[in-house]
Scaffold this motif. Structure first.
Motif, PDB file in Angstrom:
ATOM      1  N   PHE A 186      30.589 -20.587  30.487  1.00 16.97           N
ATOM      2  CA  PHE A 186      29.391 -21.258  29.989  1.00 16.97           C
ATOM      3  C   PHE A 186      29.765 -22.649  29.502  1.00 16.97           C
ATOM      4  O   PHE A 186      30.944 -22.955  29.277  1.00 16.97           O
ATOM      5  N   HIS A 187      28.780 -23.478  29.305  1.00 17.93           N
ATOM      6  CA  HIS A 187      29.005 -24.820  28.774  1.00 17.93           C
ATOM      7  C   HIS A 187      28.874 -24.748  27.264  1.00 17.93           C
ATOM      8  O   HIS A 187      27.921 -24.178  26.731  1.00 17.93           O
ATOM      9  N   VAL A 188      29.818 -25.338  26.555  1.00 17.44           N
ATOM     10  CA  VAL A 188      29.829 -25.235  25.100  1.00 17.44           C
ATOM     11  C   VAL A 188      28.566 -25.814  24.473  1.00 17.44           C
ATOM     12  O   VAL A 188      28.088 -25.334  23.438  1.00 17.44           O
ATOM     13  N   GLN A 189      27.975 -26.826  25.096  1.00 15.59           N
ATOM     14  CA  GLN A 189      26.750 -27.402  24.543  1.00 15.59           C
ATOM     15  C   GLN A 189      25.592 -26.403  24.590  1.00 15.59           C
ATOM     16  O   GLN A 189      24.710 -26.418  23.729  1.00 15.59           O
ATOM     17  N   GLU A 190      25.606 -25.520  25.583  1.00 17.32           N
ATOM     18  CA  GLU A 190      24.570 -24.484  25.632  1.00 17.32           C
ATOM     19  C   GLU A 190      24.772 -23.489  24.497  1.00 17.32           C
ATOM     20  O   GLU A 190      23.800 -23.056  23.852  1.00 17.32           O
ATOM     21  N   LEU A 191      26.030 -23.130  24.228  1.00 17.52           N
ATOM     22  CA  LEU A 191      26.299 -22.227  23.102  1.00 17.52           C
ATOM     23  C   LEU A 191      25.829 -22.853  21.789  1.00 17.52           C
ATOM     24  O   LEU A 191      25.187 -22.188  20.972  1.00 17.52           O
ATOM     25  N   ILE A 192      26.134 -24.128  21.584  1.00 28.62           N
ATOM     26  CA  ILE A 192      25.729 -24.809  20.352  1.00 28.62           C
ATOM     27  C   ILE A 192      24.206 -24.835  20.236  1.00 28.62           C
ATOM     28  O   ILE A 192      23.642 -24.617  19.154  1.00 28.62           O
ATOM     29  N   ALA A 193      23.523 -25.071  21.357  1.00 28.24           N
ATOM     30  CA  ALA A 193      22.055 -25.083  21.332  1.00 28.24           C
ATOM     31  C   ALA A 193      21.498 -23.705  21.004  1.00 28.24           C
ATOM     32  O   ALA A 193      20.536 -23.578  20.229  1.00 28.24           O
ATOM     33  N   ARG A 194      22.090 -22.670  21.573  1.00 25.51           N
ATOM     34  CA  ARG A 194      21.615 -21.308  21.302  1.00 25.51           C
ATOM     35  C   ARG A 194      21.884 -20.910  19.847  1.00 25.51           C
ATOM     36  O   ARG A 194      21.063 -20.236  19.217  1.00 25.51           O
ATOM     37  N   LEU A 195      23.019 -21.341  19.310  1.00 27.79           N
ATOM     38  CA  LEU A 195      23.300 -21.082  17.903  1.00 27.79           C
ATOM     39  C   LEU A 195      22.263 -21.767  17.010  1.00 27.79           C
ATOM     40  O   LEU A 195      21.802 -21.195  16.022  1.00 27.79           O
ATOM     41  N   GLY A 196      21.901 -22.989  17.369  1.00 34.87           N
ATOM     42  CA  GLY A 196      20.868 -23.684  16.604  1.00 34.87           C
ATOM     43  C   GLY A 196      19.552 -22.928  16.630  1.00 34.87           C
ATOM     44  O   GLY A 196      18.855 -22.820  15.611  1.00 34.87           O
ATOM     45  N   ALA A 197      19.210 -22.374  17.800  1.00 34.14           N
ATOM     46  CA  ALA A 197      17.939 -21.652  17.933  1.00 34.14           C
ATOM     47  C   ALA A 197      17.938 -20.364  17.109  1.00 34.14           C
ATOM     48  O   ALA A 197      16.965 -20.077  16.393  1.00 34.14           O
ATOM     49  N   VAL A 198      19.021 -19.582  17.180  1.00 32.10           N
ATOM     50  CA  VAL A 198      19.022 -18.304  16.453  1.00 32.10           C
ATOM     51  C   VAL A 198      19.108 -18.518  14.946  1.00 32.10           C
ATOM     52  O   VAL A 198      18.524 -17.754  14.173  1.00 32.10           O
ATOM     53  N   THR A 199      19.810 -19.553  14.502  1.00 32.18           N
ATOM     54  CA  THR A 199      19.895 -19.790  13.061  1.00 32.18           C
ATOM     55  C   THR A 199      18.574 -20.328  12.511  1.00 32.18           C
ATOM     56  O   THR A 199      18.216 -20.028  11.371  1.00 32.18           O
ATOM     57  N   ARG A 200      17.842 -21.094  13.310  1.00 30.92           N
ATOM     58  CA  ARG A 200      16.518 -21.548  12.855  1.00 30.92           C
ATOM     59  C   ARG A 200      15.572 -20.374  12.698  1.00 30.92           C
ATOM     60  O   ARG A 200      14.809 -20.303  11.728  1.00 30.92           O
ATOM     61  N   ARG A 201      15.624 -19.428  13.629  1.00 25.95           N
ATOM     62  CA  ARG A 201      14.775 -18.243  13.506  1.00 25.95           C
ATOM     63  C   ARG A 201      15.160 -17.438  12.284  1.00 25.95           C
ATOM     64  O   ARG A 201      14.313 -16.926  11.552  1.00 25.95           O
ATOM     65  N   HIS A 202      16.455 -17.319  12.054  1.00 24.61           N
ATOM     66  CA  HIS A 202      16.931 -16.541  10.909  1.00 24.61           C
ATOM     67  C   HIS A 202      16.541 -17.210   9.595  1.00 24.61           C
ATOM     68  O   HIS A 202      16.183 -16.538   8.627  1.00 24.61           O
ATOM     69  N   ALA A 203      16.598 -18.530   9.552  1.00 26.69           N
ATOM     70  CA  ALA A 203      16.272 -19.257   8.319  1.00 26.69           C
ATOM     71  C   ALA A 203      14.807 -19.092   7.939  1.00 26.69           C
ATOM     72  O   ALA A 203      14.448 -19.199   6.766  1.00 26.69           O
ATOM     73  N   ALA A 204      13.970 -18.821   8.933  1.00 26.84           N
ATOM     74  CA  ALA A 204      12.546 -18.644   8.653  1.00 26.84           C
ATOM     75  C   ALA A 204      12.232 -17.272   8.070  1.00 26.84           C
ATOM     76  O   ALA A 204      11.141 -17.036   7.566  1.00 26.84           O
ATOM     77  N   ALA A 205      13.224 -16.365   8.103  1.00 25.96           N
ATOM     78  CA  ALA A 205      13.018 -15.015   7.562  1.00 25.96           C
ATOM     79  C   ALA A 205      13.169 -15.043   6.044  1.00 25.96           C
ATOM     80  O   ALA A 205      13.736 -15.973   5.475  1.00 25.96           O
ATOM     81  N   PRO A 206      12.638 -14.012   5.348  1.00 31.76           N
ATOM     82  CA  PRO A 206      12.769 -13.969   3.891  1.00 31.76           C
ATOM     83  C   PRO A 206      14.231 -13.944   3.450  1.00 31.76           C
ATOM     84  O   PRO A 206      15.095 -13.438   4.154  1.00 31.76           O
ATOM     85  N   THR A 207      14.526 -14.503   2.280  1.00 29.82           N
ATOM     86  CA  THR A 207      15.879 -14.540   1.736  1.00 29.82           C
ATOM     87  C   THR A 207      16.373 -13.122   1.455  1.00 29.82           C
ATOM     88  O   THR A 207      15.665 -12.315   0.877  1.00 29.82           O
TER      89      THR A 207
END
Length: 225
Positions: free
Chosen positions: A103-124
């Motif tokens: 895989f391309h590392v930039q795709e991994l970084i983009a996917r990490l950004g997406a999953v962490t944004r979803r997680h941050a929107a969840a309750p603490t």
């Protein structure tokens, strides 16, 4: 942002660590599944990148144990397997995303950004164990008698102990939770543990932090000690 990279292949792992660090991630590394599980259950990570084909304990088994412990950290699987059934199994077991190798590392970084944004929107998430409640974001410990503020290091150490309450947490794992990998100054953990013990007393906690000499520490109910 702190990330656990579980990858046993050095030629894959080292370039990934450098790329992730350049992208702003603080990266801890595990080269086998047992170490990966130990860290994932004791350290407050923002994401985990988990290779399926790990020695000692395979990546899907690590993922199963992470989710069985009610740990909601975002997990991205890496797999060289071509069988789509393995990817489906991983997603059904609670993985947030996956990337097939190569895989391309930039795709991994983009996917990490997406999953962490979803997680941050969840309750603490708060942690409860031994009659205590810990809010790691607010750094607040709530006990039977009082609510006590914690320092950043104290909150990280107590979280590592509360995640595995009643079980011995190795010293190395606690230090990695609070300070990351690498050599540390003598006595730094003992000083933090001493301060936490005092604050547990002020909070009226019916729990104590016990030293397991030569191994680590355990948080357990005082009445069960």
């Amino acid at each position: 942002m702190r990330l656990l990279l579980a990858e046993d292949a050095r030629l894959v792992r080292e370039p990934l660590v450098h790329a992730l660090q350049r992208a702003g991630w603080a990266v801890d590394v595990a080269a086998d599944g047992e170490h990966a599980l130990e860290l994932a259950l004791s350290v407050a990570y923002d994401a985990v990148v988990l290779d399926i084909m790990l020695p000692a304990l395979d990546g899907l088994s690590v993922l199963r144990e992470i989710r069985a412990a009610s740990c909601g950290v975002p997990v991205v699987l890496l797999t060289a397997r071509s069988d789509v059934r393995d990817r489906v199994r991983g997603l059904n077991m609670g993985a947030d995303d996956y990337l097939p190798k190569p895989f391309h590392v930039q795709e991994l970084i983009a996917r990490l950004g997406a999953v962490t944004r979803r997680h941050a929107a969840a309750p603490t998430q708060t942690f409860e164990a031994c009659g205590l409640v810990l809010d790691p974001v607010a750094r607040q410990l709530v006990g039977p008698r009082a609510s006590i503020g914690l320092t950043g290091k104290e909150a990280l150490i107590l979280e590592a102990l509360m995640r595995r309450a009643g079980g011995v947490v190795p010293r190395r794992v606690i230090e990695e939770a609070a300070w990351g990998a690498g050599p540390g100054s003598p006595g730094r953990l003992e000083a933090q543990i001493s301060s936490l013990r005092t604050k547990l007393g002020k909070a009226g906690a019916h729990a104590r932090i016990e030293t397991v000499r030569g191994v680590g520490y355990v948080l357990r109910e005082a009445s069960n000690a």
